[in-house]
Design a protein around this motif. Structure first.
Motif, PDB file in Angstrom:
ATOM      1  N   THR A  31       0.828  -1.199   0.000  1.00  0.00           N
ATOM      2  CA  THR A  31       0.000   0.000   0.000  1.00  0.00           C
ATOM      3  C   THR A  31       0.864   1.250   0.000  1.00  0.00           C
ATOM      4  OG1 THR A  31      -1.690  -1.198   1.226  1.00  0.00           O
ATOM      5  CG2 THR A  31      -1.849   1.211   1.217  1.00  0.00           C
ATOM      6  N   TYR A  32       1.922   1.214   0.779  1.00  0.00           N
ATOM      7  CA  TYR A  32       2.862   2.326   0.754  1.00  0.00           C
ATOM      8  C   TYR A  32       4.245   1.851   1.179  1.00  0.00           C
ATOM      9  CZ  TYR A  32       2.214   2.766   5.862  1.00  0.00           C
ATOM     10  OH  TYR A  32       2.162   2.528   7.212  1.00  0.00           O
ATOM     11  N   VAL A  33       5.240   2.618   0.840  1.00  0.00           N
ATOM     12  CA  VAL A  33       6.611   2.407   1.284  1.00  0.00           C
ATOM     13  C   VAL A  33       7.092   3.719   1.895  1.00  0.00           C
ATOM     14  CG1 VAL A  33       8.983   1.867   0.619  1.00  0.00           C
ATOM     15  CG2 VAL A  33       7.072   0.669  -0.483  1.00  0.00           C
ATOM     16  N   SER A  34       7.699   3.613   3.060  1.00  0.00           N
ATOM     17  CA  SER A  34       8.168   4.802   3.776  1.00  0.00           C
ATOM     18  C   SER A  34       9.649   4.701   4.098  1.00  0.00           C
ATOM     19  CB  SER A  34       7.408   4.960   5.095  1.00  0.00           C
ATOM     20  OG  SER A  34       6.055   5.225   4.896  1.00  0.00           O
ATOM     21  N   TRP A  35      10.234   5.859   4.275  1.00  0.00           N
ATOM     22  CA  TRP A  35      11.589   5.951   4.818  1.00  0.00           C
ATOM     23  C   TRP A  35      11.496   6.549   6.223  1.00  0.00           C
ATOM     24  CZ3 TRP A  35      16.087   4.055   2.921  1.00  0.00           C
ATOM     25  CH2 TRP A  35      16.113   3.681   1.571  1.00  0.00           C
ATOM     26  N   VAL A  47      10.242   9.905   7.704  1.00  0.00           N
ATOM     27  CA  VAL A  47      10.835  10.896   6.808  1.00  0.00           C
ATOM     28  C   VAL A  47       9.951  11.159   5.594  1.00  0.00           C
ATOM     29  CG1 VAL A  47      12.800  11.434   5.314  1.00  0.00           C
ATOM     30  CG2 VAL A  47      13.184  10.277   7.504  1.00  0.00           C
ATOM     31  N   ALA A  48       9.533  10.095   4.924  1.00  0.00           N
ATOM     32  CA  ALA A  48       8.764  10.285   3.688  1.00  0.00           C
ATOM     33  C   ALA A  48       8.020   8.998   3.355  1.00  0.00           C
ATOM     34  CB  ALA A  48       9.680  10.664   2.527  1.00  0.00           C
ATOM     35  N   THR A  49       6.950   9.139   2.556  1.00  0.00           N
ATOM     36  CA  THR A  49       6.126   8.008   2.142  1.00  0.00           C
ATOM     37  C   THR A  49       5.713   8.166   0.701  1.00  0.00           C
ATOM     38  OG1 THR A  49       5.243   7.615   4.362  1.00  0.00           O
ATOM     39  CG2 THR A  49       3.927   6.801   2.517  1.00  0.00           C
ATOM     40  N   ILE A  50       5.672   7.049  -0.017  1.00  0.00           N
ATOM     41  CA  ILE A  50       5.092   7.025  -1.350  1.00  0.00           C
ATOM     42  C   ILE A  50       4.018   5.940  -1.372  1.00  0.00           C
ATOM     43  CG2 ILE A  50       6.886   5.472  -2.296  1.00  0.00           C
ATOM     44  CD1 ILE A  50       6.521   7.076  -4.968  1.00  0.00           C
ATOM     45  N   TYR A  51       2.835   6.299  -1.886  1.00  0.00           N
ATOM     46  CA  TYR A  51       1.700   5.393  -1.926  1.00  0.00           C
ATOM     47  C   TYR A  51       1.615   4.703  -3.288  1.00  0.00           C
ATOM     48  CZ  TYR A  51       0.352   7.746   2.341  1.00  0.00           C
ATOM     49  OH  TYR A  51       0.345   8.242   3.614  1.00  0.00           O
ATOM     50  N   THR A  52       0.800   3.680  -3.340  1.00  0.00           N
ATOM     51  CA  THR A  52       0.625   2.923  -4.575  1.00  0.00           C
ATOM     52  C   THR A  52       0.222   3.813  -5.737  1.00  0.00           C
ATOM     53  OG1 THR A  52      -0.031   0.981  -3.295  1.00  0.00           O
ATOM     54  CG2 THR A  52      -0.564   0.978  -5.632  1.00  0.00           C
ATOM     55  N   ASN A  53      -0.608   4.823  -5.448  1.00  0.00           N
ATOM     56  CA  ASN A  53      -1.081   5.695  -6.522  1.00  0.00           C
ATOM     57  C   ASN A  53      -0.066   6.777  -6.888  1.00  0.00           C
ATOM     58  OD1 ASN A  53      -1.228   7.438  -4.378  1.00  0.00           O
ATOM     59  ND2 ASN A  53      -3.417   7.844  -4.540  1.00  0.00           N
ATOM     60  N   GLY A  54       1.081   6.775  -6.227  1.00  0.00           N
ATOM     61  CA  GLY A  54       2.120   7.738  -6.548  1.00  0.00           C
ATOM     62  C   GLY A  54       2.138   8.968  -5.660  1.00  0.00           C
ATOM     63  N   THR A 102       3.911  -5.960   7.393  1.00  0.00           N
ATOM     64  CA  THR A 102       4.843  -4.838   7.492  1.00  0.00           C
ATOM     65  C   THR A 102       6.253  -5.401   7.416  1.00  0.00           C
ATOM     66  OG1 THR A 102       3.342  -3.566   8.893  1.00  0.00           O
ATOM     67  CG2 THR A 102       5.663  -2.936   8.900  1.00  0.00           C
ATOM     68  N   VAL A 103       7.055  -4.819   6.536  1.00  0.00           N
ATOM     69  CA  VAL A 103       8.431  -5.288   6.339  1.00  0.00           C
ATOM     70  C   VAL A 103       9.386  -4.114   6.490  1.00  0.00           C
ATOM     71  CG1 VAL A 103      10.042  -6.465   4.793  1.00  0.00           C
ATOM     72  CG2 VAL A 103       7.598  -7.026   4.698  1.00  0.00           C
ATOM     73  N   TRP A 104      10.442  -4.320   7.269  1.00  0.00           N
ATOM     74  CA  TRP A 104      11.479  -3.305   7.453  1.00  0.00           C
ATOM     75  C   TRP A 104      12.763  -3.759   6.769  1.00  0.00           C
ATOM     76  CZ3 TRP A 104      11.184   1.451   9.808  1.00  0.00           C
ATOM     77  CH2 TRP A 104      10.055   1.714  10.573  1.00  0.00           C
ATOM     78  N   GLY A 105      13.485  -2.803   6.213  1.00  0.00           N
ATOM     79  CA  GLY A 105      14.821  -3.070   5.726  1.00  0.00           C
ATOM     80  C   GLY A 105      15.818  -2.930   6.861  1.00  0.00           C
ATOM     81  N   GLN A 106      17.073  -3.234   6.585  1.00  0.00           N
ATOM     82  CA  GLN A 106      18.073  -3.306   7.649  1.00  0.00           C
ATOM     83  C   GLN A 106      18.717  -1.971   7.971  1.00  0.00           C
ATOM     84  OE1 GLN A 106      18.826  -3.604   4.601  1.00  0.00           O
ATOM     85  NE2 GLN A 106      20.915  -2.914   4.299  1.00  0.00           N
ATOM     86  N   GLY A 107      18.518  -0.949   7.188  1.00  0.00           N
ATOM     87  CA  GLY A 107      19.084   0.361   7.465  1.00  0.00           C
ATOM     88  C   GLY A 107      20.377   0.630   6.718  1.00  0.00           C
ATOM     89  N   THR A 108      20.572   1.898   6.397  1.00  0.00           N
ATOM     90  CA  THR A 108      21.811   2.343   5.758  1.00  0.00           C
ATOM     91  C   THR A 108      22.254   3.642   6.420  1.00  0.00           C
ATOM     92  OG1 THR A 108      22.879   2.842   3.623  1.00  0.00           O
ATOM     93  CG2 THR A 108      20.582   3.560   3.883  1.00  0.00           C
TER      94      THR A 108
END
Length: 114
Positions: A31-35, A47-54, A102-108
């Protein structure tokens, strides 16, 4: 699905970086991806989010100097950061969300220093 965040590094004040969040599956299925970012001694903050619809949303401190985007063909979400300042130093994480997962990445790590 797993997320792999990359693109961090050491940059001088005023510099730019592009962070990547690569998914092992179809990133467009979320549905969305966030940083998010977590500075030393502080809690993780959105910080920021982008939704499926852009549609996109940004936290006030990065608004106007950052851009979140998505490449569905590469299953990757990007966060372009510009005019970086020392206060942007943090570990940056990406998160992908649906109502079932909900899935998290490992961080950079992003370090802004002269």
């Amino acid at each position: 699905v797993q997320l792999q965040a990359s693109g961090g590094g050491l940059v001088q004040p005023g510099g730019s970086l592009r962070l990547s969040c690569a998914a092992s599956g179809r990133i467009s299925s979320f549905t969305y991806v966030s940083w998010y970012r977590q500075a030393p001694g502080k809690e993780r903050a959105w910080v920021a989010t982008i939704y499926t619809n852009g549609d996109t949303k940004y936290e006030d401190s990065v608004k106007g100097r950052s851009a979140i985007s998505r490449d569905n063909a590469k299953n990757t979400v990007y966060l372009q950061l510009t005019s970086l300042q020392p206060e942007d130093t943090a570990v940056y994480y990406c998160k992908a969300w649906t109502h079932r997962l909900t899935v998290w990445g490992q961080g950079t790590q992003v370090t802004v220093s002269s």
